[in-house]
Every structure is written in structure tokens, then in C-alpha cells.
Design a protein around this motif. Structure first.
Motif, PDB file in Angstrom:
ATOM      1  N   GLU A  24     -16.633  -2.698 -32.198  1.00 20.24           N
ATOM      2  CA  GLU A  24     -15.244  -1.946 -31.641  1.00 20.24           C
ATOM      3  C   GLU A  24     -15.177  -1.852 -30.141  1.00 20.24           C
ATOM      4  O   GLU A  24     -14.112  -1.855 -29.592  1.00 20.24           O
ATOM      5  N   ARG A  28     -12.792  -3.280 -27.114  1.00 22.06           N
ATOM      6  CA  ARG A  28     -11.981  -2.430 -26.220  1.00 22.06           C
ATOM      7  C   ARG A  28     -12.267  -2.840 -24.840  1.00 22.06           C
ATOM      8  O   ARG A  28     -12.049  -2.117 -23.926  1.00 22.06           O
ATOM      9  N   ASP A 178     -13.443   0.821 -40.710  1.00 21.01           N
ATOM     10  CA  ASP A 178     -12.243   0.123 -40.278  1.00 21.01           C
ATOM     11  C   ASP A 178     -11.329   0.102 -41.602  1.00 21.01           C
ATOM     12  O   ASP A 178     -11.686  -0.953 -42.362  1.00 21.01           O
ATOM     13  N   SER A 358     -10.939   6.773 -39.372  1.00 22.73           N
ATOM     14  CA  SER A 358     -10.493   5.375 -38.765  1.00 22.73           C
ATOM     15  C   SER A 358     -11.251   5.124 -37.642  1.00 22.73           C
ATOM     16  O   SER A 358     -11.288   6.199 -36.811  1.00 22.73           O
ATOM     17  N   ASP A 360     -10.250   3.822 -35.038  1.00 21.18           N
ATOM     18  CA  ASP A 360      -9.219   4.034 -33.883  1.00 21.18           C
ATOM     19  C   ASP A 360      -9.301   5.765 -33.301  1.00 21.18           C
ATOM     20  O   ASP A 360      -9.076   5.885 -32.308  1.00 21.18           O
ATOM     21  N   PRO A 364     -12.990   6.149 -29.608  1.00 23.39           N
ATOM     22  CA  PRO A 364     -12.819   6.833 -28.621  1.00 23.39           C
ATOM     23  C   PRO A 364     -13.479   8.066 -28.294  1.00 23.39           C
ATOM     24  O   PRO A 364     -13.771   8.630 -27.091  1.00 23.39           O
TER      25      PRO A 364
END
Ligand code: GMT
Length: 382
Positions: A24, A28, A178, A358, A360, A364
Motif C-alpha cells: 500500500e 502511494r 483491501d 479499509s 484507505d 494514512p
């Protein structure tokens, strides 16, 4: 950022999560360097910006126990210098946090800093780390880390208790999934192979260690079989496999049990399951249960540990006390016999996984944590 990731490459939650995180992060735009003794089992294809550095431990007749963590520190030091790493992320404290600390000390002598982030995954704290042979070095290396994350509130509290370090700052960053990979959608071909007569598919995936109570999986399944035509699909392998086979034979259900071994990719199979069983002694999180939920599969397991932060009792599955196999079987039968209820649980399961866990949402949090650790380091250096 240029990030080193040290993890176990073998079948298990911490290695799976560390690998998914690396993939991931690379997607990014970060540069990721895996440092471990074999290709991580979920790292099966090329990803731009992602590299793997093997740790080799030379064999010498004097070594009854080859010193892996020394070779790991040396490789961490090498990779950090060569690729100018900004962060070393150790997944599972033993021995990764300690090896990272040694590499950091070597780099400090050369005038470089390498902030170490340690992610606590579970048995590094709740089981192995509490063994007197490892307790003090685990406490030391966790406390020396520049940043610490734990995969659940349960694990954070257990760490404070186990290492008598109530004031240690631990950030909870849950495991993630995911939802594009783990999603509902039954493959007819798999279904026919796993349940040729339309039986219900009950699944368990693990490394078959004692803590997973795989024998309880068989007991629950035997209870289900008394009322419902079902098949038990085991994925994974490990020390308890032989005992489990014997128990299935004793309970008269072996012919309904399928062992698929250590499969690298489980998403398509998970989506075929009607129910996932995870009756562990304790789970710091239960990544595999999250993958089941994302696939629209309700989970039956144990409460009292991190699994309760993943599975909502009575909404996305049912949680019972450790060892309560009759209650777990009764919950399973209830769900499997009631199509409307199963449909509701399945939709809630998918929804909870996507809206709370998730990639996303969670990745972060790691990026933000790295930035905070780097900023704190800069501030400390003045
Ligand atoms: O002990 C295991 O089953 C494997 C272990 C690992 O570190 O490989 O899994 C732990 O880490 C996973 C990823 O964070 C968690 O989802 C599991 O709950 C945790 N296992 C236990 O706490 C028993």
C-alpha cells in the motif's frame, strides 16, 4: 519516504499485515525495503518502489543456534546506509525491535539517525514476550523504539500490564483490509469443489498454533454437523494439524473436513464460506476475521480480547467465552438455518469492514505516525 520493513515472511498475521502495508505504501509513492530471511508469503508479484533484501545467516559448526538477529541488524544497517532510509518499521517485537535498535546504535556512531517504529501484533506481547527468556529484552526494545503502535486497544492495555509501563505512549492503529481484494462474490467452480452437494461451508484459516484452539473448531463443527449438512474447510498448517485430524476422526466428522494447506491467496475461497470460525484463546485483533467480514462472511469466535474490536457480537457474528463450543455451535446453527438473518449479518459484516478498516482509512494513519516520529526526532536534535 524511504522506509525499511522488518517482518516475518511466513504464514501469519503480522507478516501478512506488514506485507500489505508495504504494498500500500509503495502504491502511494513511498520507497519500501523489506528486510527478512525469505520472500514474504504475500509478496508474490512485482510492485514499483518495493524491494526485498534477504537476511542470510551463515552456518558454522559452533552455532547450535544461528544468531539471526545479528545478521538482521547487519542487513538493516547496510540497507539503511545504502538506500538512505528515513524510518525502520519493525513488525512483531521479537527480534525485530531489538535488531532495529542495534542497527540504530551502529548508525548513530556514523552520525546518522534511524528512527525505529515498532508495531506490536499479539503473541510478541501476550505470549512469547512474557517468557522469562525474552521479557526484559522485549520491554527494553519496545521502550527504546521511537514510536510504538499496537493493532488494538486490547493489545495496548496488555502491553502496559505485561511490561509495567503504563506511561508508555502507544498509538492504536488497527489492521486493515483491501475491500477490492476481499469482497463478496462466490466462485461457482470453488463452490462445487468444496461443497459438491450444496453443503454449508464453514472455514478456518490459521497457523494451527495452540493459541488458535483449532480443536475447538472441530468440536464446533461436529455440533453443526448434527443439524446441518456442512463441510469444514481448513486453510493453513502448523503444529496442531495432526491432533486436529485425529479429533475429527474421533468425533466422526473427518470425511466432511477438507485440508487445503498453506495457500498464498485466500480471498476467492473466503468469499465462498458461509461462516468463519475463530475460537482462539486470545486474539490481539484477528486479521483473518476482518478478511472474512470484508468477504461478507459472518464470524463466530471468542470475546474478551481484540477480536471483540473487530466482530460486533449479534451484528456481524457471535462471540462467546473461550471454550464455549456448544454455544458457538448453537450460534452457528442459528445463523446457517435462518437465511434472512445470515443475509443481514453478511451485509453488516461487509459494511463494518469497509467503513472501519479499509486500507484507505488505516494506511494514512501509519503515514501520519511516521511524520510525527520524524518531526519529534528533528525537534530532539534541535
Ligand atoms: O499468533 C498468530 O496467530 C500470528 C500472529 C503473527 O504475529 O503473525 O498474529 C497476530 O498478529 C495479527 C496481525 O496483527 C493479529 O491479527 C492476530 O490477532 C495476532 N494473533 C494473536 O494475537 C494470537
Amino acid at each position: 519516504m524511504r522506509i525499511g520493513i522488518a517482518c516475518y515472511p511466513t504464514y501469519g498475521g503480522s507478516g501478512a499485515l506488514a506485507t500489505e502495508l508495504g504494498i500500500e505504501l509503495a502504491a502511494r509513492g513511498h520507497e519500501i525495503h523489506f528486510i527478512t530471511y525469505a520472500q514474504p508469503f504475500r509478496l508474490t508479484s512485482f510492485h514499483e518502489g518495493l524491494f526485498f533484501h534477504e537476511v542470510e545467516v551463515p552456518h558454522y559448526p559452533l552455532f547450535e543456534y544461528p544468531p539471526y538477529s545479528l545478521a538482521l541488524s547487519v542487513q538493516m544497517h547496510e540497507v539503511a546506509r545504502k538506500h538512505d532510509l528515513e524510518i525502520m518499521h519493525a513488525h512483531y517485537a521479537i527480534p525485530h525491535a531489538e535488531a532495529a535498535w542495534v542497527a540504530k546504535q551502529m548508525l548513530l556512531r556514523e552520525g546518522r539517525d534511524l528512527p525505529v517504529v515498532t508495531t506490536l501484533h499479539g503473541t510478541d506481547i501476550t505470549l512469547v514476550g512474557q517468557d522469562p527468556s525474552f521479557w526484559s529484552i522485549t520491554k527494553f526494545s519496545v521502550e527504546q523504539s521511537d514510536g510504538i503502535t499496537a493493532v488494538s486497544n486490547y493489545l495496548k492495555e496488555e502491553t502496559h500490564k505485561a511490561f509495567v509501563c503504563g506511561d508508555l505512549d502507544i498509538r492504536v492503529v488497527p489492521n486493515f483490509v483491501d475491500p477490492e481484494i476481499y469482497k463478496p462474490g462466490r466462485d461457482d467452480c470453488h463452490l462445487r469443489a468444496l461443497a459438491p452437494h450444496g453443503e454449508k461451508i464453514v472455514m478456518h484459516i490459521s497457523n494451527f498454533r495452540k493459541v488458535k484452539r483449532v480443536d475447538d473448531v472441530v468440536r464446533i463443527f461436529a455440533g453443526i454437523c448434527r443439524e446441518i449438512a456442512a463441510r469444514l474447510v481448513f486453510i493453513g498448517d502448523g503444529p496442531e494439524r495432526a491432533a486436529v485430524t485425529e479429533l475429527a476422526e474421533t468425533l466422526g466428522v473427518l470425511e466432511h473436513v477438507v485440508f487445503l494447506g498453506k495457500l498464498e491467496s485466500v480471498a476467492e475461497l473466503l468469499a465462498c464460506a458461509d461462516l468463519f470460525l475463530l475460537p482462539s484463546e486470545q486474539e490481539s485483533f484477528g486479521l483473518v476475521a476482518l478478511e472474512a467480514l470484508a468477504s461478507g462472511v459472518p464470524v463466530i469466535g471468542t470475546g474478551g480480547s481484540g477480536l471483540a474490536e473487530v466482530v460486533d457480537d449479534g451484528i456481524t457474528g457471535f462471540l462467546h467465552p473461550v471454550g464455549a463450543v456448544d454455544d458457538m455451535a448453537a450460534s452457528a446453527i442459528r445463523l446457517l438455518n435462518d437465511a434472512a438473518m445470515w443475509k443481514r449479518f453478511s451485509a453488516e459484516a461487509r459494511d463494518a469492514a469497509v467503513s472501519r478498516f479499509s486500507a484507505d482509512l488505516i494506511v494514512p494513519m501509519y503515514e501520519q505516525f511516521y511524520r510525527e516520529v520524524l518531526a519529534a526526532g528533528r525537534e530532539a536534535r534541535g
